[in-house]
Motif scaffolding. Structure first.
Motif, PDB file in Angstrom:
ATOM      1  N   VAL A  81       0.852  -1.190   0.000  1.00 37.76           N
ATOM      2  CA  VAL A  81       0.000   0.000   0.000  1.00 37.76           C
ATOM      3  C   VAL A  81       0.887   1.239   0.000  1.00 37.76           C
ATOM      4  CG1 VAL A  81      -1.764   1.286   1.248  1.00 37.76           C
ATOM      5  CG2 VAL A  81      -1.815  -1.219   1.261  1.00 37.76           C
ATOM      6  N   ASP A  82       0.635   2.123  -0.933  1.00 39.13           N
ATOM      7  CA  ASP A  82       1.360   3.385  -1.038  1.00 39.13           C
ATOM      8  C   ASP A  82       0.371   4.520  -0.789  1.00 39.13           C
ATOM      9  OD1 ASP A  82       3.759   4.625  -1.362  1.00 39.13           O
ATOM     10  OD2 ASP A  82       3.856   4.439  -3.538  1.00 39.13           O
ATOM     11  N   VAL A  83       0.715   5.424   0.132  1.00 42.20           N
ATOM     12  CA  VAL A  83      -0.168   6.541   0.467  1.00 42.20           C
ATOM     13  C   VAL A  83       0.521   7.853   0.091  1.00 42.20           C
ATOM     14  CG1 VAL A  83      -1.452   7.714   2.294  1.00 42.20           C
ATOM     15  CG2 VAL A  83      -1.199   5.227   2.351  1.00 42.20           C
ATOM     16  N   TRP A  84      -0.210   8.728  -0.560  1.00 42.49           N
ATOM     17  CA  TRP A  84       0.322  10.025  -0.981  1.00 42.49           C
ATOM     18  C   TRP A  84      -0.131  11.108  -0.012  1.00 42.49           C
ATOM     19  CZ3 TRP A  84       3.378  10.916  -5.379  1.00 42.49           C
ATOM     20  CH2 TRP A  84       3.627   9.785  -6.151  1.00 42.49           C
ATOM     21  N   ARG A  85       0.818  11.981   0.358  1.00 41.99           N
ATOM     22  CA  ARG A  85       0.524  13.082   1.271  1.00 41.99           C
ATOM     23  C   ARG A  85       1.264  14.333   0.813  1.00 41.99           C
ATOM     24  NH1 ARG A  85       1.090   8.764   5.093  1.00 41.99           N
ATOM     25  NH2 ARG A  85      -0.774   8.499   6.386  1.00 41.99           N
ATOM     26  N   VAL A  86       0.768  15.483   1.242  1.00 41.18           N
ATOM     27  CA  VAL A  86       1.497  16.741   1.037  1.00 41.18           C
ATOM     28  C   VAL A  86       2.476  16.884   2.198  1.00 41.18           C
ATOM     29  CG1 VAL A  86       1.325  19.250   0.890  1.00 41.18           C
ATOM     30  CG2 VAL A  86      -0.413  17.811  -0.206  1.00 41.18           C
ATOM     31  N   VAL A  87       3.768  16.941   1.888  1.00 41.00           N
ATOM     32  CA  VAL A  87       4.806  16.922   2.925  1.00 41.00           C
ATOM     33  C   VAL A  87       5.761  18.088   2.725  1.00 41.00           C
ATOM     34  CG1 VAL A  87       4.662  14.408   3.075  1.00 41.00           C
ATOM     35  CG2 VAL A  87       6.387  15.457   1.587  1.00 41.00           C
ATOM     36  N   PRO A  88       6.474  18.488   3.792  1.00 34.65           N
ATOM     37  CA  PRO A  88       7.471  19.553   3.651  1.00 34.65           C
ATOM     38  C   PRO A  88       8.713  19.033   2.944  1.00 34.65           C
ATOM     39  CG  PRO A  88       7.470  18.711   5.901  1.00 34.65           C
ATOM     40  CD  PRO A  88       6.337  18.030   5.193  1.00 34.65           C
ATOM     41  N   VAL A  89       9.238  19.832   2.015  1.00 31.16           N
ATOM     42  CA  VAL A  89      10.452  19.478   1.279  1.00 31.16           C
ATOM     43  C   VAL A  89      11.364  20.694   1.225  1.00 31.16           C
ATOM     44  CG1 VAL A  89       9.231  17.782  -0.143  1.00 31.16           C
ATOM     45  CG2 VAL A  89       9.498  20.130  -0.972  1.00 31.16           C
ATOM     46  N   ALA A  90      12.624  20.458   0.871  1.00 36.24           N
ATOM     47  CA  ALA A  90      13.566  21.563   0.696  1.00 36.24           C
ATOM     48  C   ALA A  90      13.222  22.315  -0.588  1.00 36.24           C
ATOM     49  CB  ALA A  90      14.984  21.028   0.633  1.00 36.24           C
ATOM     50  N   ALA A  91      13.013  23.631  -0.468  1.00 37.36           N
ATOM     51  CA  ALA A  91      12.672  24.434  -1.642  1.00 37.36           C
ATOM     52  C   ALA A  91      13.880  24.609  -2.560  1.00 37.36           C
ATOM     53  CB  ALA A  91      12.134  25.797  -1.213  1.00 37.36           C
ATOM     54  N   GLU A  92      15.076  24.544  -1.983  1.00 37.35           N
ATOM     55  CA  GLU A  92      16.306  24.681  -2.762  1.00 37.35           C
ATOM     56  C   GLU A  92      17.418  23.912  -2.062  1.00 37.35           C
ATOM     57  OE1 GLU A  92      17.637  29.009  -0.976  1.00 37.35           O
ATOM     58  OE2 GLU A  92      16.272  28.923  -2.697  1.00 37.35           O
ATOM     59  N   ALA A  93      18.515  23.706  -2.752  1.00 33.44           N
ATOM     60  CA  ALA A  93      19.636  22.958  -2.188  1.00 33.44           C
ATOM     61  C   ALA A  93      20.212  23.686  -0.972  1.00 33.44           C
ATOM     62  CB  ALA A  93      20.717  22.757  -3.236  1.00 33.44           C
ATOM     63  N   ALA A  94      20.716  22.905  -0.009  1.00 34.45           N
ATOM     64  CA  ALA A  94      21.320  23.470   1.199  1.00 34.45           C
ATOM     65  C   ALA A  94      22.493  22.601   1.626  1.00 34.45           C
ATOM     66  CB  ALA A  94      20.292  23.566   2.328  1.00 34.45           C
ATOM     67  N   GLU A  95      23.565  23.236   2.064  1.00 33.01           N
ATOM     68  CA  GLU A  95      24.709  22.510   2.602  1.00 33.01           C
ATOM     69  C   GLU A  95      24.465  22.199   4.078  1.00 33.01           C
ATOM     70  OE1 GLU A  95      27.268  21.364   0.859  1.00 33.01           O
ATOM     71  OE2 GLU A  95      26.338  22.202  -0.951  1.00 33.01           O
ATOM     72  N   ARG A  96      25.231  21.271   4.607  1.00 35.81           N
ATOM     73  CA  ARG A  96      25.116  20.917   6.015  1.00 35.81           C
ATOM     74  C   ARG A  96      25.311  22.154   6.890  1.00 35.81           C
ATOM     75  NH1 ARG A  96      28.931  16.550   9.292  1.00 35.81           N
ATOM     76  NH2 ARG A  96      27.943  16.845  11.338  1.00 35.81           N
ATOM     77  N   GLY A  97      24.393  22.357   7.827  1.00 36.02           N
ATOM     78  CA  GLY A  97      24.462  23.489   8.739  1.00 36.02           C
ATOM     79  C   GLY A  97      23.711  24.715   8.263  1.00 36.02           C
ATOM     80  N   GLU A  98      23.331  24.758   6.998  1.00 35.58           N
ATOM     81  CA  GLU A  98      22.604  25.916   6.473  1.00 35.58           C
ATOM     82  C   GLU A  98      21.116  25.824   6.812  1.00 35.58           C
ATOM     83  OE1 GLU A  98      25.267  27.111   2.535  1.00 35.58           O
ATOM     84  OE2 GLU A  98      23.368  26.038   2.278  1.00 35.58           O
ATOM     85  N   THR A  99      20.474  26.983   6.921  1.00 38.58           N
ATOM     86  CA  THR A  99      19.033  27.023   7.136  1.00 38.58           C
ATOM     87  C   THR A  99      18.318  26.567   5.867  1.00 38.58           C
ATOM     88  OG1 THR A  99      19.246  28.834   8.713  1.00 38.58           O
ATOM     89  CG2 THR A  99      17.072  28.491   7.747  1.00 38.58           C
TER      90      THR A  99
END
Length: 206
Positions: A81-99
């Motif tokens: 079973v696969d369920v689809w949801r609206v989830v938070p994702v990174a809007a743009e690339a970020a390096e470790r430690g970056e906001t």
């Protein structure tokens, strides 16, 4: 071991749709957001008129044990079973430690791989280098503290009539009104206190 769902949800055009309806009812999501692997390979399974029993406890996403009750027959199997949801994702690339800048996208259980999604508005910083569109899970991002480990703070002890202050350095990330440990730079000792914001730590009395 299993709980029988409502008849209205259990009976659908095909066994596959019956499982979809049952999972959607359990998770309280639209049936259109649930995908169920085909069940045609199950020997003797009728093409319609089946009730569905899901596990009483545990997840109903991924590989799920189900019981199909069709007429006088009973079939026990596992279905993906696969369920689809609206989830938070990174809007743009970020390096470790970056906001991390947050956006939302519709993603499936299969893509999330079991990692828990973040909760709350943030802000969040990357634990690892991230690409745009990666889901924001607790393994990939962490909350941005109100004051970071190593920040300079003022230690305060006493009250309104007599207050002692000293310079200190945070030994942990700090959030307002949360307990912290601080290095007293005058005595080179470690003290416990509560971060009050604005670079101030109230030292706990012993």
């Amino acid at each position: 071991m299993y709980a029988l769902l409502a008849v209205a949800a259990a009976f659908a055009a095909t066994p596959q749709e019956s499982v979809r309806a049952a999972v959607a009812a359990r998770l309280r999501v639209p049936p259109a957001d649930v995908e169920v692997a085909p069940l045609e390979d199950i020997v003797g399974l009728p093409t319609s008129g089946c009730a569905v029993e899901l596990p009483r406890v545990g997840a109903v996403e991924g590989s799920v044990p189900v019981v199909l009750l069709c007429g006088s027959g009973r079939w026990s199997t596992r279905v993906y079973v696969d369920v689809w949801r609206v989830v938070p994702v990174a809007a743009e690339a970020a390096e470790r430690g970056e906001t991390v800048t947050i956006a939302t996208e519709r993603r499936s259980t299969r893509e999330l791989r079991g990692d828990p999604l973040i909760e709350g508005e943030g802000p969040w910083r990357a634990r690892v280098a991230m690409q745009a569109g990666e889901p924001l899970t607790t393994t990939r991002v962490a909350p941005v503290p109100d004051a970071a480990r190593g920040a300079a703070v003022i230690l305060e002890a006493g009250g309104d009539r007599f207050m002692v202050r000293a310079s200190g350095e945070l030994l942990v990330d700090a959030w307002v009104d949360q307990s912290v440990t601080v290095l007293n730079l005058s005595t080179r000792t470690v003290v416990a206190g509560v971060y009050r914001g604005d670079g101030r730590v109230t030292v706990e009395s012993r």
